[in-house]
Enzyme design. Structure first.
Site, mmCIF file in Angstrom:
data_model
loop_
_atom_site.group_PDB
_atom_site.id
_atom_site.type_symbol
_atom_site.label_atom_id
_atom_site.label_comp_id
_atom_site.label_asym_id
_atom_site.label_seq_id
_atom_site.Cartn_x
_atom_site.Cartn_y
_atom_site.Cartn_z
ATOM 1 N N SER A 40 0.872 -1.080 -0.033
ATOM 2 C CA SER A 40 -0.237 0.108 -0.024
ATOM 3 C C SER A 40 0.848 1.361 -0.046
ATOM 4 O O SER A 40 0.168 2.220 -0.837
ATOM 5 C CB SER A 40 -1.098 -0.297 1.124
ATOM 6 O OG SER A 40 -1.439 -0.981 1.192
ATOM 7 N N HIS A 43 1.779 1.905 -3.555
ATOM 8 C CA HIS A 43 0.967 2.650 -4.209
ATOM 9 C C HIS A 43 1.317 4.103 -3.894
ATOM 10 O O HIS A 43 0.459 4.818 -4.997
ATOM 11 C CB HIS A 43 -0.730 1.894 -3.667
ATOM 12 C CG HIS A 43 -0.991 1.112 -3.953
ATOM 13 N ND1 HIS A 43 -0.256 0.018 -5.853
ATOM 14 C CD2 HIS A 43 -1.932 -0.627 -3.271
ATOM 15 C CE1 HIS A 43 -1.173 -1.576 -5.002
ATOM 16 N NE2 HIS A 43 -1.372 -1.487 -4.049
ATOM 17 N N HIS A 59 2.358 2.523 7.610
ATOM 18 C CA HIS A 59 1.222 2.470 8.259
ATOM 19 C C HIS A 59 0.983 0.686 8.969
ATOM 20 O O HIS A 59 0.061 0.610 9.371
ATOM 21 C CB HIS A 59 0.528 2.272 7.426
ATOM 22 C CG HIS A 59 0.051 1.378 6.499
ATOM 23 N ND1 HIS A 59 0.852 1.085 5.488
ATOM 24 C CD2 HIS A 59 -0.248 -0.083 6.343
ATOM 25 C CE1 HIS A 59 0.344 0.144 4.707
ATOM 26 N NE2 HIS A 59 -0.414 -0.682 4.922
HETATM 27 N N1 COD Z 1 -2.440 -12.328 -10.877
HETATM 28 C C1 COD Z 1 -2.476 -12.911 -9.683
HETATM 29 N N2 COD Z 1 -1.108 -12.306 -8.466
HETATM 30 C C2 COD Z 1 -0.834 -10.736 -9.020
HETATM 31 C C3 COD Z 1 -0.861 -10.465 -10.171
HETATM 32 C C4 COD Z 1 -2.078 -11.783 -10.896
HETATM 33 N N3 COD Z 1 -1.631 -10.223 -12.309
HETATM 34 N N4 COD Z 1 0.477 -9.766 -9.943
HETATM 35 C C5 COD Z 1 0.721 -9.347 -8.732
HETATM 36 N N5 COD Z 1 0.693 -10.342 -8.425
HETATM 37 C C6 COD Z 1 0.870 -10.744 -6.995
HETATM 38 C C7 COD Z 1 2.164 -10.239 -6.331
HETATM 39 O O1 COD Z 1 3.117 -11.073 -6.734
HETATM 40 C C8 COD Z 1 2.400 -10.637 -5.267
HETATM 41 O O2 COD Z 1 2.502 -12.249 -4.626
HETATM 42 C C9 COD Z 1 1.053 -10.112 -4.782
HETATM 43 O O3 COD Z 1 0.524 -10.283 -5.937
HETATM 44 C C10 COD Z 1 0.564 -9.183 -3.936
HETATM 45 O O4 COD Z 1 1.180 -9.449 -3.179
HETATM 46 P P1 COD Z 1 2.453 -7.532 -2.167
HETATM 47 O O5 COD Z 1 2.896 -8.524 -1.150
HETATM 48 O O6 COD Z 1 3.423 -7.356 -3.114
HETATM 49 O O7 COD Z 1 1.921 -6.691 -1.356
HETATM 50 P P2 COD Z 1 0.623 -6.932 -0.131
HETATM 51 O O8 COD Z 1 0.369 -8.374 0.226
HETATM 52 O O9 COD Z 1 2.010 -6.029 1.294
HETATM 53 O O10 COD Z 1 -0.707 -5.974 -0.985
HETATM 54 C C11 COD Z 1 -1.413 -5.843 -1.011
HETATM 55 C C12 COD Z 1 -2.451 -5.431 -0.951
HETATM 56 C C13 COD Z 1 -3.598 -5.724 -2.224
HETATM 57 C C14 COD Z 1 -3.395 -5.237 0.227
HETATM 58 C C15 COD Z 1 -2.922 -3.571 -0.206
HETATM 59 O O11 COD Z 1 -0.940 -3.805 -2.045
HETATM 60 C C16 COD Z 1 -3.612 -2.683 -0.751
HETATM 61 O O12 COD Z 1 -4.443 -2.738 -2.245
HETATM 62 N N6 COD Z 1 -4.553 -2.085 -0.056
HETATM 63 C C17 COD Z 1 -4.411 -1.201 -0.066
HETATM 64 C C18 COD Z 1 -5.441 -1.676 0.941
HETATM 65 C C19 COD Z 1 -6.003 -1.742 2.328
HETATM 66 O O13 COD Z 1 -6.545 -2.157 2.715
HETATM 67 N N7 COD Z 1 -4.591 -0.851 2.631
HETATM 68 C C20 COD Z 1 -4.555 -0.992 3.482
HETATM 69 C C21 COD Z 1 -3.384 -1.251 4.263
HETATM 70 S S1 COD Z 1 -2.510 -2.426 3.076
HETATM 71 ZN ZN ZN Z 2 -1.052 -2.295 3.977
#
Ligand code: COD
Ligand code: ZN
Length: 364
Positions: A40, A43, A59
């Protein structure tokens, strides 16, 4: 104190000295002990989510109380706390109906503390603390309700992860989907948060948990957290593969845990008739996802947003602490790498390349 500052999107964070004013009424001054490297924050660095700059991101944090402002009664100096990035006012309609993760006053004062002002500045230049936390820094001043008291001796890196990824992921399975035993689950995106959806689904007795990701290393890691099957979305159609693994039906629950139009649609098309699609990731601000309304109606699908695991931080984070202490959720295994604050830009390069599990900043 030292902090990592976001001045401009798509530029490295800058480590600098920042002035931190003392806590006012209802606020707590915390020394940061651990901060998770969550997507996040990335982002915001990329401009896919908007924050007023200059800003201090971070956060997913935990630390030790240094001192407290007037009227603070729930914590005292020396206490260890998890930091919640949705502290709550306790008085708005959402707080009063048990949905503190949607607190109105927190939303209305995003970019500042509850009184509309900030404690962070360099000279006259005020700095935004992400989610009223801003833990990519040595210290923070946060609202009292953003402090969740920890039992003595609880490890701070594990506590930091409860501050976001654990509660967001396990909460999505437990409090939003309310997965029933024996059901089938598919998780799109098995990073720090997705792995916690997987362990939440396991905890609730799902019979099949399908991990979907574009990196083989992440899929292997997901198996350790309870995934029963894996789908590599970088080759072939992941929707067809999820259907194949669920007797052609689709899964009872699908979770989107990355934040893109593509993964939202994949999760939507992989759900069974009558099933639930839970969207955890926040896609870029300009993104849309075109869902065919006929299938929504005829297949009685439910599409739900899920913010912060639909958890009530002050009640449900202590539950995560208990689940960890009783061995029902694994947080140690999620922490794959430790960094110093000075290495923060490298930590974010790693998240986009090979990193599995969660990186945590432990030296400030
Ligand atoms: N298909 C499947 N998996 C995919 C694709 C795809 N097309 N593209 C990327 N991925 C995978 C990546 O390889 C990775 O393993 C995973 O998706 C994302 O993992 P991380 O570790 O990079 O991200 P996280 O888990 O730290 O965060 C994911 C969130 C979805 C929580 C974050 O990005 C987000 O959108 N946060 C906003 C929502 C929220 O509640 N935020 C508050 C704080 S998190
Ligand atoms: Zn987070």
């Amino acid at each position: 104190m030292k902090a990592a500052i976001l001045y401009e999107t798509n530029q490295p964070l800058v480590i600098e000295e920042v002035e931190l004013d003392p806590p006012k009424k209802g606020e707590v001054h915390v020394k940061i002990g651990a901060a998770g490297v969550c997507r996040s924050d990335l982002h915001f660095m990329h401009g896919d989510a908007i924050i007023q700059t200059p800003a201090i991101l971070g956060h997913e944090g935990a630390g030790t109380v240094l001192d407290v402002g007037e009227g603070v009664t729930s914590v005292k100096p020396g206490d260890d706390v998890i930091l919640s990035f949705v502290p709550n006012c306790g008085r708005c309609p959402y707080c009063l109906t048990g949905r503190a993760n949607l607190c109105d006053l927190h939303g209305a004062t995003s970019g500042t503390l509850f009184d509309g002002t900030n404690r962070l500045h360099i000279g006259d230049q005020y700095i935004t603390p992400m989610g009223k936390v801003g833990c990519f820094a040595q210290e923070a001043v946060v609202p009292e309700t953003g402090c969740i008291l920890l039992p003595k001796g609880f490890p701070l890196p594990q506590a930091a992860l409860i501050g976001c990824s654990v509660t967001t992921g396990v909460g999505a399975a437990m409090y939003n989907a309310e997965i029933t035993p024996g059901s089938t689950v598919a998780v799109f995106g098995v990073g720090g948060v997705g792995l916690n959806v997987i362990q939440g689904a396991r905890l609730l007795g799902a019979s099949k948990i399908i991990a979907v990701d574009i990196h083989q290393s992440k899929l292997e890691f997901a198996s350790k957290f309870g995934a029963t099957n894996t789908v590599d979305a970088s080759s072939g159609d992941p929707v067809a593969k999820v259907k194949e693994l669920t007797d052609g039906l689709g899964a009872d629950y699908t979770f989107e845990v990355f934040g893109s139009s593509e993964t939202v649609l994949n999760a939507y098309h992989s759900v069974k008739k009558g099933g639930q699609v839970i969207i955890v990731g926040i896609a870029p601000v300009t993104a849309t996802a075109a869902i065919d309304p006929v299938s929504l109606v005829r297949f009685e699908r439910t599409v739900k947003g899920c913010y912060y695991g639909s958890a009530r931080p002050n009640i449900d984070m202590p539950t995560m602490v208990t689940l960890y202490k009783s061995g029902q959720i694994d947080i140690d295994g999620l922490i794959t790498r430790e960094y110093s604050l000075d290495e923060i830009n490298q930590a974010y390069k790693d998240i986009d390349t090979t990193e599995i599990g969660r990186g945590v900043i432990t030296k400030f």
